[in-house]
Enzyme design. Structure first.
Site, PDB file in Angstrom:
ATOM      1  N   HIS A   2     -31.488 -18.306  69.326  1.00 57.09           N
ATOM      2  CA  HIS A   2     -32.648 -18.577  68.441  1.00 57.09           C
ATOM      3  C   HIS A   2     -33.521 -17.329  68.276  1.00 57.09           C
ATOM      4  CE1 HIS A   2     -31.657 -22.861  69.179  1.00 57.09           C
ATOM      5  NE2 HIS A   2     -31.487 -22.444  70.417  1.00 57.09           N
ATOM      6  N   SER A  44     -39.176   7.076  52.945  1.00 56.59           N
ATOM      7  CA  SER A  44     -39.829   6.350  51.865  1.00 56.59           C
ATOM      8  C   SER A  44     -40.554   7.355  50.993  1.00 56.59           C
ATOM      9  CB  SER A  44     -40.820   5.340  52.458  1.00 56.59           C
ATOM     10  OG  SER A  44     -41.867   5.089  51.539  1.00 56.59           O
ATOM     11  N   LYS A  67     -41.932   6.528  57.479  1.00 58.43           N
ATOM     12  CA  LYS A  67     -40.791   5.610  57.505  1.00 58.43           C
ATOM     13  C   LYS A  67     -39.450   6.296  57.751  1.00 58.43           C
ATOM     14  CE  LYS A  67     -41.071   1.770  55.459  1.00 58.43           C
ATOM     15  NZ  LYS A  67     -40.972   0.408  55.941  1.00 58.43           N
ATOM     16  N   GLU A  89     -28.645  -1.885  55.644  1.00 62.04           N
ATOM     17  CA  GLU A  89     -29.084  -2.890  54.661  1.00 62.04           C
ATOM     18  C   GLU A  89     -28.059  -3.038  53.540  1.00 62.04           C
ATOM     19  OE1 GLU A  89     -33.270  -2.056  53.559  1.00 62.04           O
ATOM     20  OE2 GLU A  89     -33.333  -1.034  55.488  1.00 62.04           O
TER      21      GLU A  89
END
Ligand code: ARG
Length: 460
Positions: free
Chosen positions: A158, A279, A285, A292
């Site tokens: 979980h 970024s 970043k 991704e």
């Protein structure tokens, strides 16, 4: 527009511009050129061997096809969309090169069995290439697993800390998944590897062809047994896309873990500059774009599977032009999967493992609570349910105090279960917890080393 020079005999005029545009497939089925030429060469050789065409014509066809192969490979071939597809482009060029003899090549076959043959050859090659890549991913994962056979981190259920596990064990789970992916592709390959050539348009042919000869020349296991099935079946491509989809889902789950682990909140791993992007607005970043995109590519691979199934579901036997829609999803899915595997293998070797962050994360969430409960069962003879309840109360004490189970005093624990002794502390460390999980398939460092050895035997 001029009428089609390949099949325009009964037509008075050529197609409208929109007809040509919807009909043409050469802009994507040109990927099949090598398979198409191999299929034609095998067919021509068989026609000669069976005495269906003259040796001299057969020789001219072979030479012409070899030249076309060289032209395409050398980038010196002009693909024409007016000639519809790769098959007619090649045949038309053959006619330019060797004249009317070229027309004998199409004896006893049709584009329907031709394209099914080409496509099966292409999918077979794609499976072999993907298998090699999946194996490299396993190599990369096994390597990290071996180096981190005793590196501890929380195992989650979980996405809540559950029990300590070893990092090697966690990664070996993916080695197993990839192993099954390879099995699925290998199994699919058996059904891909049957030869439609000679089924002709749909009903077979009146020429005395030898289907066993062409099948074996092209490395197929056997000719397909039913000519109507041979030209209209695409379950081999659906099966390929199914195997690709399942594999993509596995890769996507791993990519998701990399994204989580690489976040500052987890900090379990860091990806080097080679696999990170910045970024354009936020200077701090470092984004895991490659992971991704692996996760994202799974979407289009699954889409390809569904797309092709929908194309197929209402088609009567045998061939219909809808079937031309079979190739793009397969080409795209194979490319996407190949890229995803390469990127993940790259990231698996690239990632820096931050043992300290993994260990620090084990300080919260009471990951050895199960060990405490097991001790109550083993040493005090409590039924597991009672032990579970008592442990829950002890966890409650620690939570209230804001400390770990190890930091509770014996007296505090004894307020819940007075039989508890000093010995309890020996099972509450993360090291003791993982070392004790030595059941077959368990997470103990010893099991991981054994599993690494077995994985090397099985997969490499
Ligand atoms: N380009 C076609 C395809 O991909 C080849 C077969 C064409 N057959 C036909 N009867 N028009 O399916």
């Amino acid at each position: 527009m001029a009428k089609n020079e390949m099949w325009g005999g009964r037509f008075d005029a050529g197609p409208s511009a929109i007809m040509e545009r919807i009909n043409t497939s050469v802009y994507f089925d040109r990927h099949l050129f090598a398979q198409d030429i191999a299929g034609s060469k095998a067919h021509a050789q068989m026609l000669v061997a069976q005495g269906i065409i003259e040796t001299a014509d057969g020789d001219a066809i072979q030479q012409g096809l070899d030249q076309i192969l060289a032209e395409i490979e050398g980038g010196n071939f002009e693909f024409k969309s007016a000639l519809e597809d790769i098959h007619l482009n090649i045949e038309s060029r053959l006619r330019e090169l060797i004249g009317d003899k070229a027309g004998r090549l199409h004896t006893g076959r049709s584009r329907n069995d031709q394209v099914a043959t080409d496509f099966r050859l292409w999918v077979r090659d794609a499976i072999d290439a993907l298998d090699t890549q999946l194996q490299s991913l396993q190599v990369a994962l096994i390597d990290v697993s071996e180096r981190h056979f005793d590196t501890l981190l929380p195992g989650f259920t979980h996405l809540q800390p559950a029990q300590p596990v070893t990092f090697g064990h966690h990664l070996l789970a993916y080695v197993e998944m990839v192993g099954r992916d390879r099995d699925r592709f290998a199994d699919c390959r058996k059904r891909v590897n049957e030869c439609p050539l000679g089924a002709a348009a749909l009903a077979g042919t009146s020429f005395p062809i030898d289907r066993d000869a062409t099948a074996s020349a092209l490395g197929f296991d056997r000719p397909m047994r039913n000519s109507m099935d041979a030209v209209s079946a695409r379950d081999f491509a659906i099966e390929f896309l199914s195997a690709a989809s399942i594999s993509a889902v596995h890769l996507s789950r791993f990519a998701e873990e990399i994204i989580l682990w690489n976040s500052p909140q987890f900090g379990f791993i860091s990806l080097s500059d080679a696999f990170s992007t910045g970024s354009s607005i936020m200077p701090q970043k470092r984004n895991p774009d490659a992971a991704e995109l692996v996760r994202g590519k799974s979407g289009r691979i699954l889409g390809a599977l569904h797309g092709l199934m929908v194309v197929m579901k209402g088609l009567p036997l045998a061939y219909a032009k809808d079937l031309q829609e079979d190739k793009e999803p397969v080409f795209d899915a194979a490319d996407s999967l190949s890229l995803a595997i390469a990127a993940l293998a790259g990231m698996a070797s690239d990632m820096k493992i931050n043992k300290r962050a993994m260990l620090a994360s084990l300080a919260s969430g009471f990951p050895t609570a199960t060990d405490l409960a097991d001790w109550l069962v083993r040493v005090l003879g409590l039924p597991f349910r009672d032990a579970h309840h008592a442990t829950g109360q002890i966890v409650g004490l620690a939570e209230k105090k804001g400390c770990s189970l190890m930091d509770l005093s014996l007296e505090e624990m004894q307020t819940v279960e007075n039989g508890i002794t000093e010995d309890i502390y020996s099972v509450l460390t993360n090291e003791a917890s993982t070392a004790s999980r030595a059941s077959f398939g368990g997470t103990s460092p010893e099991c991981v080393l054994e599993a690494v050895a077995k994985a090397k035997e099985r997969y490499l």
